[in-house]
Design an enzyme around this catalytic site. Structure first.
Site, PDB file in Angstrom:
ATOM      1  N   LYS A   1       0.786  -1.276  -0.047  1.00  0.00           N
ATOM      2  CA  LYS A   1       0.021  -0.085   0.118  1.00  0.00           C
ATOM      3  C   LYS A   1       0.935   1.257  -0.032  1.00  0.00           C
ATOM      4  CE  LYS A   1      -1.825   1.422   3.997  1.00  0.00           C
ATOM      5  NZ  LYS A   1      -1.266   2.812   4.724  1.00  0.00           N
ATOM      6  N   ASN A   2       1.898   1.223   0.933  1.00  0.00           N
ATOM      7  CA  ASN A   2       2.680   2.459   0.993  1.00  0.00           C
ATOM      8  C   ASN A   2       3.530   2.905  -0.110  1.00  0.00           C
ATOM      9  OD1 ASN A   2       1.151   3.156   3.476  1.00  0.00           O
ATOM     10  ND2 ASN A   2       2.763   2.573   4.645  1.00  0.00           N
TER      11      ASN A   2
ATOM     12  N   ARG B   1      -8.463  -0.981   5.039  1.00  0.00           N
ATOM     13  CA  ARG B   1      -7.577   0.147   4.447  1.00  0.00           C
ATOM     14  C   ARG B   1      -6.259  -0.398   4.070  1.00  0.00           C
ATOM     15  NH1 ARG B   1      -6.990   5.264   7.532  1.00  0.00           N
ATOM     16  NH2 ARG B   1      -5.730   5.637   5.557  1.00  0.00           N
TER      17      ARG B   1
ATOM     18  N   ARG C   1       0.499  14.111  13.698  1.00  0.00           N
ATOM     19  CA  ARG C   1       0.946  13.793  12.500  1.00  0.00           C
ATOM     20  C   ARG C   1       1.040  14.996  11.294  1.00  0.00           C
ATOM     21  NH1 ARG C   1      -1.164   8.185   9.971  1.00  0.00           N
ATOM     22  NH2 ARG C   1       0.840   8.366   8.942  1.00  0.00           N
TER      23      ARG C   1
ATOM     24  N   CYS D   1      -4.801  12.175  13.707  1.00  0.00           N
ATOM     25  CA  CYS D   1      -5.379  10.527  13.532  1.00  0.00           C
ATOM     26  C   CYS D   1      -4.925   9.975  14.864  1.00  0.00           C
ATOM     27  CB  CYS D   1      -4.630  10.028  12.217  1.00  0.00           C
ATOM     28  SG  CYS D   1      -3.217   8.834  12.550  1.00  0.00           S
TER      29      CYS D   1
ATOM     30  N   ASP E   1       5.144   0.089  12.007  1.00  0.00           N
ATOM     31  CA  ASP E   1       3.764  -0.509  11.400  1.00  0.00           C
ATOM     32  C   ASP E   1       3.682  -1.884  11.942  1.00  0.00           C
ATOM     33  OD1 ASP E   1       3.724   1.414   8.395  1.00  0.00           O
ATOM     34  OD2 ASP E   1       3.289   1.857  10.461  1.00  0.00           O
TER      35      ASP E   1
HETATM   36  C1  EPZ Z   1       4.146   6.833   6.642  1.00  0.00           C
HETATM   37  O1  EPZ Z   1       3.577   7.849   7.180  1.00  0.00           O
HETATM   38  C2  EPZ Z   1       3.397   5.647   6.511  1.00  0.00           C
HETATM   39  N1  EPZ Z   1       2.210   5.989   5.431  1.00  0.00           N
HETATM   40  C3  EPZ Z   1       2.865   5.156   7.742  1.00  0.00           C
HETATM   41  O2  EPZ Z   1       2.154   3.828   7.595  1.00  0.00           O
HETATM   42  C4  EPZ Z   1       4.239   4.869   8.711  1.00  0.00           C
HETATM   43  O3  EPZ Z   1       3.584   4.400   9.976  1.00  0.00           O
HETATM   44  C5  EPZ Z   1       5.018   6.017   8.790  1.00  0.00           C
HETATM   45  O4  EPZ Z   1       5.460   6.480   7.391  1.00  0.00           O
HETATM   46  C6  EPZ Z   1       6.362   5.765   9.413  1.00  0.00           C
HETATM   47  O5  EPZ Z   1       7.086   4.908   8.951  1.00  0.00           O
HETATM   48  C7  EPZ Z   1       2.420   6.092   4.376  1.00  0.00           C
HETATM   49  O6  EPZ Z   1       3.562   5.630   3.761  1.00  0.00           O
HETATM   50  C8  EPZ Z   1       1.327   6.321   3.467  1.00  0.00           C
HETATM   51  P1  EPZ Z   1       6.073  10.097   8.727  1.00  0.00           P
HETATM   52  P2  EPZ Z   1       4.082   9.455   7.215  1.00  0.00           P
HETATM   53  O7  EPZ Z   1       6.051  11.354   8.001  1.00  0.00           O
HETATM   54  O8  EPZ Z   1       4.674   9.520   6.188  1.00  0.00           O
HETATM   55  C9  EPZ Z   1       6.711  13.302  12.070  1.00  0.00           C
HETATM   56  C10 EPZ Z   1       0.231   2.359   7.967  1.00  0.00           C
HETATM   57  O9  EPZ Z   1      -0.140   1.948   8.782  1.00  0.00           O
HETATM   58  N2  EPZ Z   1       6.510  14.341  11.052  1.00  0.00           N
HETATM   59  O10 EPZ Z   1       7.486   9.249   8.540  1.00  0.00           O
HETATM   60  O11 EPZ Z   1       3.085  10.204   7.490  1.00  0.00           O
HETATM   61  C11 EPZ Z   1       5.355  12.483  12.433  1.00  0.00           C
HETATM   62  O12 EPZ Z   1       4.542  13.178  13.195  1.00  0.00           O
HETATM   63  C12 EPZ Z   1       0.857   3.907   8.108  1.00  0.00           C
HETATM   64  O13 EPZ Z   1       0.456   2.033   6.672  1.00  0.00           O
HETATM   65  C13 EPZ Z   1       6.331  15.604  11.759  1.00  0.00           C
HETATM   66  O14 EPZ Z   1       6.611  16.134  12.703  1.00  0.00           O
HETATM   67  O15 EPZ Z   1       5.041   9.254   8.599  1.00  0.00           O
HETATM   68  C14 EPZ Z   1       6.006  11.401  13.021  1.00  0.00           C
HETATM   69  O16 EPZ Z   1       6.017  11.386  14.342  1.00  0.00           O
HETATM   70  C15 EPZ Z   1       0.705   4.664   9.371  1.00  0.00           C
HETATM   71  N3  EPZ Z   1       6.153  16.692  10.561  1.00  0.00           N
HETATM   72  C16 EPZ Z   1       7.361  11.020  12.470  1.00  0.00           C
HETATM   73  O17 EPZ Z   1       7.777  12.408  11.839  1.00  0.00           O
HETATM   74  C17 EPZ Z   1       6.220  16.113   9.285  1.00  0.00           C
HETATM   75  O18 EPZ Z   1       5.904  17.309   8.295  1.00  0.00           O
HETATM   76  C18 EPZ Z   1       7.446   9.913  11.104  1.00  0.00           C
HETATM   77  O19 EPZ Z   1       6.347  10.438  10.170  1.00  0.00           O
HETATM   78  C19 EPZ Z   1       6.071  14.921   8.928  1.00  0.00           C
HETATM   79  C20 EPZ Z   1       6.361  14.023   9.691  1.00  0.00           C
END
Ligand code: EPZ
Length: 419
Positions: free
Chosen positions: A22-23, A396, A121, A116, A304
């Protein structure tokens, strides 16, 4: 809303075919917005989130054709540079159209995803990076409004290795003027997959999979035929299922090199994991050893799979400390597991899990995608009947999960919940 009913206690054995990730599929489909002509993407999983991004791309003006796990996308006539709140609120990954739209059309209006279940996030790093590339970005009425005649290559440092942030800006930088360096970039296999697809479209990218990615902007990109990688989180979920049910599962179509940390960690619990033709085989053992685990950005243990690992440790033979370092509220499955008799104590971002002989079936409620998987795993081994409600969360991110588990011998079925 459907429910999944499980009568636990069956050993699982047999073959399971892993679906496309998916990702990986979500950013690859968004990348089609950068191109002219028909893109063909293979190994796309049949998931609610894929349906959502199709709706989003069509609302922007793209054409979509679906034939099984092959999806074709044509973005010749984009006429609406907006991702509306009602779509984005159902899937935060809709933010992935922001970078491509600004790069291709010079403008985008994308709803802020909002929080969420697993955390706030924010998308501040996506926004900061676009501003670093010369875009004007305002936040108005809950929407990100970004404009730029042509983005300028820039050196961007991500305060945290954000997965979709790296993907969004890598896509935007493909059509920028000059060179962009992404420093402290995320290194997930899904990012390497996206970079490979973009390079196939004519982009000039090097370093994907490391923490510095270089993108040299080009004038235009053309359509491509490509495949998405198998879902390493689904594969990890079945590895854990073999350990929990003391089963013997051949996990086919996965890429073991995407699961090195997970395999090492699970071997230390006693699961026997071997490479076989086309995948991996997992043999659960009588006694499971409790191990500590701390989630980290790739190549560390993936957040995840944290809920699924925690579920496993509830029936291991000792004390396990599970530490969640990526998201601030990713223990909602703990309360539900405790309703099944698990012995868990939460201390900040750590869950202290004391292994018990067996869980007891109970009605439980899914709260987010991966928490749902952990409750299904618990139901597979619990004594008696477990009913998991709100399974729309699991639809999902897991394709036909109850069919895949049933084919391995589980007593599991889905019932339509009457209103
Ligand atoms: C991706 O989410 C995945 N989703 C998530 O999978 C996964 O858990 C996550 O990466 C971490 O591996 C997709 O790829 C569609 P991040 P993403 O930006 O990109 C902080 C699932 O179950 N952050 O890497 O949204 C954030 O709050 C989903 O399939 C900021 O602070 O995650 C988090 O603490 C759930 N500011 C950390 O970074 C930003 O602008 C990592 O988040 C962006 C992120």
């Amino acid at each position: 809303m459907d429910k999944i009913i499980i009568n636990g206690g069956k050993k699982l054995s047999g073959d399971v075919q892993i679906s496309g990730a998916k990702n990986a599929a979500l950013p690859v489909m968004a990348a089609a917005l950068l191109t002219m002509g028909w893109n063909t993407f293979h190994n796309i999983p049949d998931l609610v989130d894929i349906k959502t991004i199709k709706k989003l791309l069509i609302s922007i003006g793209a054409k979509i054709e679906t034939n099984g796990t092959t999806i074709r996308v044509n973005a010749d006539h984009i006429n609406h540079c907006e991702a509306s709140y009602d779509l984005v609120k159902t899937m935060r990954a809709s933010i992935l159209v922001l970078g491509p739209l600004v790069a291709r059309m010079g403008q985008a209006r994308v709803s802020l995803p909002g929080g969420c279940a697993i955390g706030a996030r924010p998308v501040n790093l996506h926004i900061k990076a676009l501003r670093d590339m010369g875009a004007e970005v305002d936040i108005k009425e809950g929407y990100i409004e970004a404009r730029s005649k042509r983005l300028k290559g820039s050196t961007i440092y991500f305060d945290m290795p954000t997965v979709t942030g790296t993907e969004n800006i890598m896509m935007a930088a493909c059509l920028a003027e000059g060179t962009t360096l992404l420093e402290n970039a995320a290194k997930e296999p899904e990012i390497v997959n996206l970079a490979d697809v973009l390079i196939g479209m004519g982009a000039k990218i090097s370093g994907a999979g490391t923490d510095v990615i270089r993108i040299d902007g080009v004038k235009k990109l053309s359509s491509v035929e490509a495949s998405v990688i198998p879902d390493r989180i689904e594969a990890g979920t079945f590895l854990i299922a073999a350990g929990m049910t003391r089963g013997d599962i051949r996990i086919l179509g996965c890429n073991p090199s995407h699961l090195e940390t997970v395999i090492t960690k699970l071997r230390s619990t006693g699961i026997e994991i071997t490479s076989i033709d086309g995948g991996i085989r997992a043999l659960g053992r009588k006694k499971t050893k409790s191990v500590d685990m701390k989630t980290q950005p790739y190549p560390g243990f993936p957040t995840d799979l944290q809920a699924q690992m925690l579920s496993f440790m509830t029936i291991a033979g000792g004390l396990s400390v599970i530490t969640e370092t990526v998201f601030e509220n990713r223990f909602m499955h703990v309360g539900e597991l405790m309703r099944m008799g698990a012995d868990i104590m939460i201390e900040g971002n750590r869950a202290i899990v004391k292994g018990i002989d067996h869980l007891r079936g109970a009605p439980v409620m899914a709260t987010d995608l991966r928490a749902s998987a952990s409750l299904i795993l618990a139901g597979l081994v619990a004594e008696g009947r477990t009913e998991v409600s709100r399974v729309y969360h699991i639809d999902r991110g897991y394709e036909d999960i109850e069919k895949k588990f049933s084919a391995l011998g589980a007593d599991i079925r889905r019932v339509r919940e009457t209103k």
